[in-house]
Design an enzyme around this catalytic site. Structure first.
Site, PDB file in Angstrom:
ATOM      1  N   LYS A 227      59.498  38.564  50.566  1.00  0.00           N
ATOM      2  CA  LYS A 227      60.840  37.901  50.229  1.00  0.00           C
ATOM      3  C   LYS A 227      60.520  36.937  49.507  1.00  0.00           C
ATOM      4  O   LYS A 227      61.403  36.606  48.430  1.00  0.00           O
ATOM      5  CB  LYS A 227      61.530  37.426  51.425  1.00  0.00           C
ATOM      6  CG  LYS A 227      61.997  38.641  52.525  1.00  0.00           C
ATOM      7  CD  LYS A 227      63.194  39.383  51.747  1.00  0.00           C
ATOM      8  CE  LYS A 227      63.827  40.249  52.784  1.00  0.00           C
ATOM      9  NZ  LYS A 227      64.816  41.311  52.048  1.00  0.00           N
TER      10      LYS A 227
ATOM     11  N   TYR B 149      56.648  40.421  55.698  1.00  0.00           N
ATOM     12  CA  TYR B 149      58.088  40.256  55.224  1.00  0.00           C
ATOM     13  C   TYR B 149      58.295  38.959  54.607  1.00  0.00           C
ATOM     14  O   TYR B 149      59.032  38.955  53.567  1.00  0.00           O
ATOM     15  CB  TYR B 149      58.762  40.158  56.171  1.00  0.00           C
ATOM     16  CG  TYR B 149      60.346  40.085  56.262  1.00  0.00           C
ATOM     17  CD1 TYR B 149      61.199  41.088  56.133  1.00  0.00           C
ATOM     18  CD2 TYR B 149      60.858  38.739  56.575  1.00  0.00           C
ATOM     19  CE1 TYR B 149      62.394  41.033  56.272  1.00  0.00           C
ATOM     20  CE2 TYR B 149      62.300  38.739  56.414  1.00  0.00           C
ATOM     21  CZ  TYR B 149      63.215  39.825  56.271  1.00  0.00           C
ATOM     22  OH  TYR B 149      64.442  39.786  56.182  1.00  0.00           O
TER      23      TYR B 149
HETATM   24  P1  NAP Z   1      69.689  46.153  59.009  1.00  0.00           P
HETATM   25  O1  NAP Z   1      70.902  45.829  60.040  1.00  0.00           O
HETATM   26  O2  NAP Z   1      68.356  46.636  59.636  1.00  0.00           O
HETATM   27  O3  NAP Z   1      70.199  47.490  58.036  1.00  0.00           O
HETATM   28  C1  NAP Z   1      69.085  47.721  57.122  1.00  0.00           C
HETATM   29  C2  NAP Z   1      69.908  48.824  56.152  1.00  0.00           C
HETATM   30  O4  NAP Z   1      68.611  49.198  55.209  1.00  0.00           O
HETATM   31  C3  NAP Z   1      70.326  50.094  56.592  1.00  0.00           C
HETATM   32  O5  NAP Z   1      71.654  50.430  55.889  1.00  0.00           O
HETATM   33  C4  NAP Z   1      69.194  51.035  56.582  1.00  0.00           C
HETATM   34  O6  NAP Z   1      69.746  52.345  56.391  1.00  0.00           O
HETATM   35  C5  NAP Z   1      68.718  50.479  55.256  1.00  0.00           C
HETATM   36  N1  NAP Z   1      67.309  50.913  54.766  1.00  0.00           N
HETATM   37  C6  NAP Z   1      66.387  50.606  55.597  1.00  0.00           C
HETATM   38  N2  NAP Z   1      65.202  51.124  55.204  1.00  0.00           N
HETATM   39  C7  NAP Z   1      65.601  51.872  54.041  1.00  0.00           C
HETATM   40  C8  NAP Z   1      64.752  52.606  52.980  1.00  0.00           C
HETATM   41  N3  NAP Z   1      63.588  52.883  53.131  1.00  0.00           N
HETATM   42  N4  NAP Z   1      65.631  53.035  52.028  1.00  0.00           N
HETATM   43  C9  NAP Z   1      66.979  52.814  52.083  1.00  0.00           C
HETATM   44  N5  NAP Z   1      67.717  51.815  52.705  1.00  0.00           N
HETATM   45  C10 NAP Z   1      66.816  51.716  53.871  1.00  0.00           C
HETATM   46  O7  NAP Z   1      69.379  45.071  58.192  1.00  0.00           O
HETATM   47  P2  NAP Z   1      70.347  43.666  58.013  1.00  0.00           P
HETATM   48  O8  NAP Z   1      69.710  42.545  58.852  1.00  0.00           O
HETATM   49  O9  NAP Z   1      71.726  43.964  57.405  1.00  0.00           O
HETATM   50  O10 NAP Z   1      69.578  42.981  56.715  1.00  0.00           O
HETATM   51  C11 NAP Z   1      69.823  43.468  55.319  1.00  0.00           C
HETATM   52  C12 NAP Z   1      69.085  42.645  54.465  1.00  0.00           C
HETATM   53  O11 NAP Z   1      69.254  41.328  54.279  1.00  0.00           O
HETATM   54  C13 NAP Z   1      67.409  42.802  54.292  1.00  0.00           C
HETATM   55  O12 NAP Z   1      66.830  42.896  52.902  1.00  0.00           O
HETATM   56  C14 NAP Z   1      66.999  41.580  55.124  1.00  0.00           C
HETATM   57  O13 NAP Z   1      65.716  41.386  55.004  1.00  0.00           O
HETATM   58  C15 NAP Z   1      67.998  40.556  54.687  1.00  0.00           C
HETATM   59  N6  NAP Z   1      68.009  39.685  55.516  1.00  0.00           N
HETATM   60  C16 NAP Z   1      68.328  39.713  56.867  1.00  0.00           C
HETATM   61  C17 NAP Z   1      68.761  38.635  57.766  1.00  0.00           C
HETATM   62  C18 NAP Z   1      69.110  38.756  59.136  1.00  0.00           C
HETATM   63  O14 NAP Z   1      69.330  37.806  59.879  1.00  0.00           O
HETATM   64  N7  NAP Z   1      69.656  39.903  59.604  1.00  0.00           N
HETATM   65  C19 NAP Z   1      68.166  37.364  57.173  1.00  0.00           C
HETATM   66  C20 NAP Z   1      67.359  37.087  56.134  1.00  0.00           C
HETATM   67  C21 NAP Z   1      67.474  38.558  55.288  1.00  0.00           C
HETATM   68  P3  NAP Z   1      69.451  53.189  57.667  1.00  0.00           P
HETATM   69  O15 NAP Z   1      70.529  52.808  58.741  1.00  0.00           O
HETATM   70  O16 NAP Z   1      69.565  54.423  57.108  1.00  0.00           O
HETATM   71  O17 NAP Z   1      68.228  53.075  58.086  1.00  0.00           O
END
Ligand code: NAP
Length: 247
Positions: A159, A155
């Site tokens: 990133k 990851y």
């Molecule tokens: P999340 O709640 O797990 O949601 C992930 C989203 O991405 C969902 O809409 C999912 O759709 C979609 N997705 C996953 N795999 C996919 C694929 N192969 N093709 C198309 N869509 C896909 O994640 P989140 O926490 O909101 O994170 C969003 C972004 O922020 C990510 O890039 C993550 O790495 C980044 N981020 C998050 C955090 C954190 O603390 N949460 C911190 C740093 C960075 P489905 O529902 O259909 O699976």
């Protein structure tokens, strides 16, 4: 300027950060196209919520790991049909594990979705935005792409790679009026972080000067700023939204 709908494309817009980003960009006046992979009912809820507030949205099942499908999506749904103003590369996954024990397929999958998928969307978007001579691209990276994190080599590599991709694309596309920036969230309360054990969350909080986990709205505000009129002279930057955890 054309009369075509002004679209903001948000990958992974069906849940978590992407959902709130999609709703915020719709409130800011964009027609939002959001992608998802596995949960159509969640995606339709977002479309419904945006429409209920008078906005426009469409959901597309489009796997960020399927480069042919991504190219076909741009040909069928974007090119000549809408004015693509904003791309938010948000879809992301985790497959955590210590490096020595990490399965090759977990390495490959995370690089495929979190880095190669972003490249595919960026490449297709840049062709369209390049012709328009206008566009905003925001890549959602992570604090751990800046700091590293034990148990997340795949990851963090993806990133960190996304930050390099952001800066290279910013240099390549600036001459065509396209800005490319990254937002690096710290620890944000979503499904992705809900899986973390209580002890891990406590040790995270101890490292955050602002003493709370972030909310998806904090990330959406940063994305909306970079996509909005005040950010036209900002490109190639990584905006940390992390409560001061990394400076
Ligand atoms: P999340 O709640 O797990 O949601 C992930 C989203 O991405 C969902 O809409 C999912 O759709 C979609 N997705 C996953 N795999 C996919 C694929 N192969 N093709 C198309 N869509 C896909 O994640 P989140 O926490 O909101 O994170 C969003 C972004 O922020 C990510 O890039 C993550 O790495 C980044 N981020 C998050 C955090 C954190 O603390 N949460 C911190 C740093 C960075 P489905 O529902 O259909 O699976």
């Amino acid at each position: 300027m054309s009369d075509l709908p002004k679209v903001a494309l948000v990958t992974g817009g069906s849940r978590g950060i992407g959902r709130v980003v999609a709703e915020r960009l719709a409130a800011d006046g964009f027609a939002v196209y959001l992608t998802y992979v596995s949960r159509p009912e969640e995606a339709e809820k977002v479309v419904g919520a945006i429409e209920a507030k008078g906005g426009q949205a469409k959901a597309f099942q489009l796997d960020s790991g399927d480069r042919e499908a991504i190219a076909a999506f741009f040909k069928d749904e974007i090119k000549g049909k809408v004015s693509l103003e904003v791309l938010v590369n948000n879809a992301g996954i985790t497959r955590d594990g210590l490096m020595m024990r990490m399965k090759d397929e977990d390495w490959d999958k995370v690089i495929e979705i979190n880095l190669t998928g972003c490249f595919a969307f960026l490449k297709e978007s840049s062709k369209i935005m390049g012709k328009q001579r206008r566009g905003r691209i925001v890549n959602i990276t992570s604090i751990v792409g800046q700091m590293g994190n034990a148990g997340q080599a795949n990851y963090c590599a993806a990133k960190a790679g996304l930050i390099g991709l952001t800066k290279s694309a910013a240099r390549e596309l600036a001459g065509r009026g396209i800005t490319v920036n990254a937002v690096a969230p710290g620890f944000i309360e979503t499904d992705m972080t809900a899986e973390l054990p209580e002890k891990v969350v406590e040790s995270m909080l101890a490292q955050i000067p602002l003493k709370s986990l972030g909310q998806s709205e904090d990330i959406a505000a940063a994305v909306a700023f970079l996509a909005g009129p005040g950010a036209g002279y900002i490109t190639g930057q990584v905006l940390g939204v992390n409560g001061g955890m990394y400076m």
